[in-house]
Design an enzyme around this catalytic site. Structure first.
Site, PDB file in Angstrom:
ATOM      1  N   HIS A 278      26.651  86.279 -13.136  1.00 16.54           N
ATOM      2  CA  HIS A 278      26.764  87.779 -12.621  1.00 16.54           C
ATOM      3  C   HIS A 278      25.527  88.142 -11.620  1.00 16.54           C
ATOM      4  O   HIS A 278      25.472  89.079 -10.874  1.00 16.54           O
ATOM      5  CB  HIS A 278      26.609  88.666 -13.658  1.00 16.54           C
TER       6      HIS A 278
ATOM      7  N   ARG B 292      27.660  96.599 -10.582  1.00 16.22           N
ATOM      8  CA  ARG B 292      27.331  96.401 -12.044  1.00 16.22           C
ATOM      9  C   ARG B 292      25.909  95.801 -12.073  1.00 16.22           C
ATOM     10  O   ARG B 292      25.365  96.095 -12.998  1.00 16.22           O
ATOM     11  CB  ARG B 292      28.157  95.078 -12.333  1.00 16.22           C
TER      12      ARG B 292
ATOM     13  N   ASP C  17      41.912  92.502 -15.271  1.00 17.15           N
ATOM     14  CA  ASP C  17      40.775  92.383 -16.166  1.00 17.15           C
ATOM     15  C   ASP C  17      39.804  93.688 -16.131  1.00 17.15           C
ATOM     16  O   ASP C  17      39.298  94.435 -15.163  1.00 17.15           O
ATOM     17  CB  ASP C  17      39.525  91.299 -15.656  1.00 17.15           C
TER      18      ASP C  17
ATOM     19  N   GLU D 122      43.604  92.875 -19.828  1.00 15.52           N
ATOM     20  CA  GLU D 122      42.704  92.136 -20.466  1.00 15.52           C
ATOM     21  C   GLU D 122      41.523  93.173 -21.023  1.00 15.52           C
ATOM     22  O   GLU D 122      41.009  93.939 -19.949  1.00 15.52           O
ATOM     23  CB  GLU D 122      42.140  91.239 -19.783  1.00 15.52           C
TER      24      GLU D 122
ATOM     25  N   HIS E 292      36.831  82.337 -22.354  1.00 11.68           N
ATOM     26  CA  HIS E 292      36.406  83.139 -21.153  1.00 11.68           C
ATOM     27  C   HIS E 292      35.633  82.159 -20.354  1.00 11.68           C
ATOM     28  O   HIS E 292      34.598  81.654 -20.722  1.00 11.68           O
ATOM     29  CB  HIS E 292      35.639  84.173 -21.564  1.00 11.68           C
TER      30      HIS E 292
ATOM     31  N   GLU F  65      40.794  79.128 -17.891  1.00  9.48           N
ATOM     32  CA  GLU F  65      40.544  80.195 -16.919  1.00  9.48           C
ATOM     33  C   GLU F  65      39.331  79.397 -16.176  1.00  9.48           C
ATOM     34  O   GLU F  65      38.531  78.651 -16.587  1.00  9.48           O
ATOM     35  CB  GLU F  65      39.853  81.610 -17.636  1.00  9.48           C
TER      36      GLU F  65
END
EC number: 4.2.1.90
Length: 428
Positions: free
Chosen positions: A56, A82, A249, A275, A352, A372
């Site tokens: 992130h 975020r 998502d 999701e 994930h 994924e």
């Protein structure tokens, strides 16, 4: 017991370090090797960004931080980014463990300086002196010893996960086998992937079987938000054609009513699944959402669930796919147990992201037909390893696939990039 060690460490508020006990020079039967804990707080100084243990923590103009709906989006000050509410503050944790013969294993997760403290001041006592094959014993002791402050997962479980993965890596290197063979071997020749990112159309060109997009609007935006995200899905369906999977998502940003409306608004565009619409503990909400979702559309969740018990309860809601993160749910030891719970109910388990730490697990699971891949390039136009630059030799899919032969290296098959700046804020 390993000799006392020296730590080299680094900390800038978000990155990890390295603790390494000295090898005492003795040689032993590999099956009798003991482990000494090694904690790595790795960091890159502020003049050169070296993030990606925490994916992130990206630079400007990256899709992963571009007006994505979150539980904080209802507050306008934190709606656009975020990072504005601190999604990237934890930083990277790297844990290394060393056997008496000098072999080391390591793993990466997100827990930062706080995770380093937990390992150094608490968990190390359950690691040092143990046989390298005592992974389940160490795991159980860590779980039980942290019950009084771990709650239902979170930072503590991230840290335990990192230790567990490092132990599996070491075990594989000591016996000379890839982790997937320690789990019983592959049940298929290759792993096929869908891509998570803002550009499913580009993912299709790269050979992925599907593309999962983040939603950008939530309940605070009302029906207008539903229409905007549905238009995004419709536009991508037109670009990708009918046979390419499209998924959404929602990252815990919705309530049941909004999620149900969004699912039905996207149904005409053959959305494969919706999701993580709700926060982790809203089990009744997931049960209701599954009951009211459009026929043929799957409901999935699990990324932010942090204990085996929470996955058992989540499974009971009847969702279609459970999506644990092996770096957050308790490690590989817990992931194997989660897969068994899902299998007993006829559910899929599709972890994930998590790169090699997931690859070695899912290729052994009969209820994981695909996996994924997280697109970490800013505009999703190029393939980039998830944990670059921390991991060396980290594989990426070729034409949307990774063959099992790529995983045929001891442990998880990757090495720690020592050129990254390694420091340690705590010792024990």
């Amino acid at each position: 017991m390993p000799a006392p060690g020296i730590f080299h460490v680094c900390w800038d508020g978000k990155v990890p370090l390295t603790y390494r006990p000295h090898n005492n020079g003795e040689h032993h039967d590999p099956t009798k090797n003991q482990t000494g804990s090694r904690l790595v707080y790795w960091r890159c100084d502020s003049r050169k960004r070296c993030w990606r243990g925490d994916y992130h923590d990206q630079g400007a103009n990256h899709w992963i931080d571009d007006h994505i709906a979150t539980p904080m989006s209802k507050y306008r000050d934190y709606e656009q980014s975020r990072q504005s509410f601190g999604i990237n503050v934890l930083g990277t944790l790297i844990v290394e463990v060393e056997a008496e013969n000098g072999q080391t294993g390591f793993a990466v997760s997100t827990a930062g300086e706080m995770g380093c403290f937990i390992v150094e001041k608490h968990l190390n006592r359950f690691i040092e002196g143990k046989c390298v094959s005592d992974i389940k014993l160490i795991h159980d002791q860590m779980l039980n010893a942290t019950l009084y402050y771990s709650g239902s997962g979170g930072l503590v479980m991230n840290t335990i996960s990192c230790v567990d993965l490092a132990l599996w890596d070491l075990f594989g290197k000591v016996v000379g086998l890839p982790v997937y063979k320690l789990l019983g071997g592959a049940v298929r020749d290759e792993i096929q992937f869908y891509a998570t990112g803002a550009r499913p159309d580009l993912a299709k060109e790269m050979g992925f079987i599907g593309g999962k997009m983040p939603t950008h609007w939530g309940p605070h935006d009302g029906d207008a938000g539903i229409r905007k995200d549905a238009v995004m899905v419709a536009d991508m369906r037109e670009k990708c054609g009918e046979d390419f999977w499209l998924m959404l998502d929602c990252w815990m940003s919705q309530d049941v009513n909004y999620a149900t409306k969004l699912a039905h608004a996207c149904a005409p565009y053959n959305l494969k699944w919706i999701e993580e619409c709700l926060p982790p503990q809203q089990y009744e909400g997931y049960r209701e959402l599954k009951r009211n979702a459009p026929v043929g559309m799957m409901v999935t969740s699990g990324e932010h669930h942090g204990t085996l018990q929470s996955f058992r309860t989540l499974s009971e809601t009847g969702i279609d796919i459970m999506q644990p993160d092996v770096g957050w749910c308790g490690g590989l030891t817990t992931l194997v147990e989660i897969a068994a719970i899902a299998k007993s109910r006829g559910q899929l388990v599709v972890p994930h992201g998590s790169s090699v730490y997931s690859h070695h697990a899912v290729i052994t699971f009969t209820n994981t037909p695909f996996s994924e891949f997280l697109m970490t390039s800013p505009d999703c136009s190029t393939m980039r390893p998830q944990f670059d630059p921390i991991l060396l030799n980290e594989p990426v899919p070729v034409n949307g696939r990774i063959h099992k032969s790529v995983l045929d290296k001891p442990g998880f098959g990757v090495e720690l990039n020592r050129d990254c700046n390694l420091k340690r804020p705590y010792s024990h």
